[in-house]
Motif scaffolding. Structure first.
Motif, PDB file in Angstrom:
ATOM      1  N   UNK A  78      45.456  56.431  51.289  1.00  0.00           N
ATOM      2  CA  UNK A  78      44.892  56.372  49.939  1.00  0.00           C
ATOM      3  C   UNK A  78      43.367  56.353  50.016  1.00  0.00           C
ATOM      4  N   UNK A  79      42.745  57.081  49.107  1.00  0.00           N
ATOM      5  CA  UNK A  79      41.285  57.128  49.090  1.00  0.00           C
ATOM      6  C   UNK A  79      40.742  56.081  48.124  1.00  0.00           C
ATOM      7  N   UNK A  80      39.711  55.391  48.589  1.00  0.00           N
ATOM      8  CA  UNK A  80      39.140  54.302  47.805  1.00  0.00           C
ATOM      9  C   UNK A  80      37.619  54.388  47.797  1.00  0.00           C
ATOM     10  N   UNK A  81      37.043  53.890  46.724  1.00  0.00           N
ATOM     11  CA  UNK A  81      35.597  53.733  46.633  1.00  0.00           C
ATOM     12  C   UNK A  81      35.200  52.457  47.360  1.00  0.00           C
ATOM     13  N   UNK A  82      34.180  52.541  48.223  1.00  0.00           N
ATOM     14  CA  UNK A  82      33.734  51.333  48.916  1.00  0.00           C
ATOM     15  C   UNK A  82      33.167  50.313  47.937  1.00  0.00           C
ATOM     16  N   UNK A  83      32.463  50.795  46.924  1.00  0.00           N
ATOM     17  CA  UNK A  83      31.894  49.866  45.946  1.00  0.00           C
ATOM     18  C   UNK A  83      32.975  49.028  45.271  1.00  0.00           C
ATOM     19  N   UNK A  84      34.163  49.635  45.097  1.00  0.00           N
ATOM     20  CA  UNK A  84      35.253  48.918  44.426  1.00  0.00           C
ATOM     21  C   UNK A  84      35.833  47.810  45.297  1.00  0.00           C
ATOM     22  N   UNK A  85      35.531  47.840  46.606  1.00  0.00           N
ATOM     23  CA  UNK A  85      36.078  46.845  47.534  1.00  0.00           C
ATOM     24  C   UNK A  85      35.131  45.672  47.767  1.00  0.00           C
ATOM     25  N   UNK A  86      33.904  45.797  47.287  1.00  0.00           N
ATOM     26  CA  UNK A  86      32.951  44.694  47.427  1.00  0.00           C
ATOM     27  C   UNK A  86      33.405  43.535  46.544  1.00  0.00           C
ATOM     28  N   UNK A  87      33.425  42.344  47.120  1.00  0.00           N
ATOM     29  CA  UNK A  87      33.896  41.173  46.391  1.00  0.00           C
ATOM     30  C   UNK A  87      35.335  40.814  46.699  1.00  0.00           C
ATOM     31  N   UNK A  88      36.035  41.674  47.463  1.00  0.00           N
ATOM     32  CA  UNK A  88      37.408  41.360  47.857  1.00  0.00           C
ATOM     33  C   UNK A  88      37.417  40.111  48.746  1.00  0.00           C
ATOM     34  N   UNK A  89      38.428  39.271  48.561  1.00  0.00           N
ATOM     35  CA  UNK A  89      38.606  38.082  49.392  1.00  0.00           C
ATOM     36  C   UNK A  89      39.198  38.475  50.741  1.00  0.00           C
ATOM     37  N   UNK A  90      38.732  37.830  51.811  1.00  0.00           N
ATOM     38  CA  UNK A  90      39.288  38.058  53.142  1.00  0.00           C
ATOM     39  C   UNK A  90      40.229  36.899  53.465  1.00  0.00           C
ATOM     40  N   UNK A  91      41.526  37.226  53.641  1.00  0.00           N
ATOM     41  CA  UNK A  91      42.538  36.204  53.890  1.00  0.00           C
ATOM     42  C   UNK A  91      43.017  36.272  55.334  1.00  0.00           C
ATOM     43  N   UNK A  92      42.729  35.220  56.096  1.00  0.00           N
ATOM     44  CA  UNK A  92      43.229  35.138  57.465  1.00  0.00           C
ATOM     45  C   UNK A  92      44.655  34.600  57.432  1.00  0.00           C
ATOM     46  N   UNK A  93      45.243  34.410  58.608  1.00  0.00           N
ATOM     47  CA  UNK A  93      46.623  33.923  58.666  1.00  0.00           C
ATOM     48  C   UNK A  93      46.750  32.480  58.198  1.00  0.00           C
ATOM     49  N   UNK A  94      45.610  31.759  58.129  1.00  0.00           N
ATOM     50  CA  UNK A  94      45.683  30.354  57.707  1.00  0.00           C
ATOM     51  C   UNK A  94      44.674  30.000  56.612  1.00  0.00           C
ATOM     52  N   UNK A  95      44.286  30.997  55.825  1.00  0.00           N
ATOM     53  CA  UNK A  95      43.428  30.684  54.687  1.00  0.00           C
ATOM     54  C   UNK A  95      42.319  31.693  54.448  1.00  0.00           C
ATOM     55  N   UNK A  96      41.693  31.590  53.280  1.00  0.00           N
ATOM     56  CA  UNK A  96      40.594  32.484  52.916  1.00  0.00           C
ATOM     57  C   UNK A  96      39.328  32.097  53.678  1.00  0.00           C
ATOM     58  N   UNK A  97      38.528  33.109  54.024  1.00  0.00           N
ATOM     59  CA  UNK A  97      37.270  32.811  54.720  1.00  0.00           C
ATOM     60  C   UNK A  97      36.041  33.235  53.923  1.00  0.00           C
ATOM     61  N   UNK A  98      36.217  33.997  52.858  1.00  0.00           N
ATOM     62  CA  UNK A  98      35.061  34.415  52.074  1.00  0.00           C
ATOM     63  C   UNK A  98      35.287  35.761  51.420  1.00  0.00           C
ATOM     64  N   UNK A  99      34.179  36.398  51.004  1.00  0.00           N
ATOM     65  CA  UNK A  99      34.248  37.671  50.293  1.00  0.00           C
ATOM     66  C   UNK A  99      33.485  38.767  51.024  1.00  0.00           C
ATOM     67  N   UNK A 100      33.991  39.994  50.888  1.00  0.00           N
ATOM     68  CA  UNK A 100      33.334  41.160  51.478  1.00  0.00           C
ATOM     69  C   UNK A 100      32.076  41.481  50.675  1.00  0.00           C
ATOM     70  N   UNK A 101      30.944  41.579  51.370  1.00  0.00           N
ATOM     71  CA  UNK A 101      29.668  41.831  50.706  1.00  0.00           C
ATOM     72  C   UNK A 101      29.127  43.235  50.959  1.00  0.00           C
ATOM     73  N   UNK A 102      29.449  43.797  52.130  1.00  0.00           N
ATOM     74  CA  UNK A 102      28.992  45.142  52.456  1.00  0.00           C
ATOM     75  C   UNK A 102      29.789  45.653  53.649  1.00  0.00           C
ATOM     76  N   UNK A 103      29.409  46.842  54.142  1.00  0.00           N
ATOM     77  CA  UNK A 103      30.120  47.465  55.254  1.00  0.00           C
ATOM     78  C   UNK A 103      29.105  48.058  56.231  1.00  0.00           C
ATOM     79  N   UNK A 104      29.521  48.176  57.494  1.00  0.00           N
ATOM     80  CA  UNK A 104      28.754  48.928  58.482  1.00  0.00           C
ATOM     81  C   UNK A 104      29.527  50.206  58.779  1.00  0.00           C
TER      82      UNK A 104
END
Length: 254
Positions: A1-27
Motif C-alpha cells: 500500500x502506498x502512503x504519504x509520509x506526512x500522514x504518518x507523522x504523529x503515529x504512536x510507536x508501540x513496542x511489545x511492552x508499551x508505547x515509547x512515543x511518537x514518530x516525528x520524522x524519517x531518515x
C-alpha cells in the motif's frame, strides 16, 4: 500500500511492552530512495530523547489508531546507542545501532538496500552522483557518510526545472511493504489552483543541500501540465498508469 509520509507523522510507536512515543520524522537513503529509520520522540519515561527505529522492526501499521507495532521492547530502546538525530548520522553510528538490535546491515550488497519485506531497492546512480558532486563542489564531502537525509530538513526544498524555479518539495509517497520512495509530491506554488503533482526519483538530476534545491529533468511547463495529485485520494494503479503514460510520452518525444 502506498502512503504519504506526512500522514504518518504523529503515529504512536508501540513496542511489545508499551508505547515509547511518537514518530516525528524519517531518515531516507539518497542512494536507494528508501526509508531507513523512523525518528521517534520518546515520552517522559525516557526524558523525551529521540531514537532511531528501523522499518525492519515493524510488525504492523494500525491506521485506525494511528500506531506502529514493533518487535522490540522498551528496555531495548532505553539501552540503545544515544545518537543525536539533529546531526548527520554516520555509518559508524549505524554499526553501533545494528549491533544493539537484531537488524540486517542494509549497506552490505553492492549498493542494494532492503525494506521490511526484504525487497531489493536498486541504487539510483545518477541521483547519487549528483549529490556527491554537490558535496565535493561545496567542500562538504564526508568519509563514512551513510547518505541519510532527514525528511524534516529536506521537505520545503525548492524545485528547479530546466528553465526556471517552480514549486516546492512537499511530501514523499512510499510503498509500505518495502519502504521505498515511489514519488515526490510537489506543490506548484500556484495560488490560483493549488496544483500538486507527483514526480519519480528518476526525474531528479541533482539535489543541492547547500542551496536547498531539488533540480529536475523537466521544464516548468512539463511540470505544470503533469497529472494533478489530490492528497485526499489514494495513489492507486490508475494514478500510476496516468503518470507512466505522461512521463513516458515526454521521454519518447525528446
Amino acid at each position: 500500500m502506498k502512503r504519504s509520509l506526512n500522514s504518518l507523522i504523529g503515529y504512536t510507536m508501540r513496542t511489545t511492552d508499551g508505547d515509547i512515543g511518537e514518530v516525528k520524522e524519517f531518515y531516507f537513503d539518497d542512494q536507494t530512495w528508501t526509508i531507513r529509520y523512523l525518528i521517534v520522540e520518546t515520552g517522559s519515561w525516557f526524558f523525551g530523547r529521540k531514537v532511531l527505529i528501523s522499518p525492519e522492526a515493524l510488525t504492523g501499521i494500525d491506521s485506525e489508531n494511528s500506531a506502529f507495532d514493533v518487535n522490540i521492547t522498551k528496555e531495548q530502546v532505553k539501552t540503545s546507542p544515544d545518537i543525536d538525530t539533529d546531526m548527520p548520522v554516520y555509518r559508524q553510528q549505524e554499526e553501533q545501532l545494528f549491533k544493539h538490535y537484531p537488524w540486517s546491515n542494509y549497506w552490505f550488497g553492492s549498493g542494494i538496500g532492503y525494506g521490511t519485506s526484504g525487497m531489493m531497492a536498486p541504487m539510483t546512480v545518477s541521483v547519487q552522483q549528483a549529490i556527491d558532486n554537490d558535496q565535493i563542489e561545496n567542500g562538504t564531502e564526508r568519509k563514512g557518510d551513510s547518505h541519510l537525509r532527514s525528511t524534516a530538513k529536506t521537505i520545503d526544498f525548492k524545485i528547479h526545472a530546466e528553465d526556471g524555479q517552480t514549486g516546492t518539495f512537499e511530501d514523499l509517497i512510499i510503498e509500505d511493504a518495502s519502504w521505498q520512495i515511489k514519488f515526490l509530491v510537489v506543490d506548484m506554488d500556484d495560488w490560483k489552483s493549488d496544483k500538486k503533482v507527483l514526480i519519480t526519483p528518476a526525474e531528479i538530476s541533482q539535489i543541492k543541500h547547500s542551496t536547498e534545491n531539488v533540480i529536475v529533468k523537466l521544464t516548468v511547463d512539463e511540470l505544470k501540465n503533469s497529472p494533478d495529485y489530490d492528497p485526499t485520494e489514494p495513489v492507486n494503479e490508475v494514478t500510476e498508469k496516468n503518470l507512466r503514460d505522461y512521463y513516458g510520452r515526454l521521454v519518447s518525444t525528446q
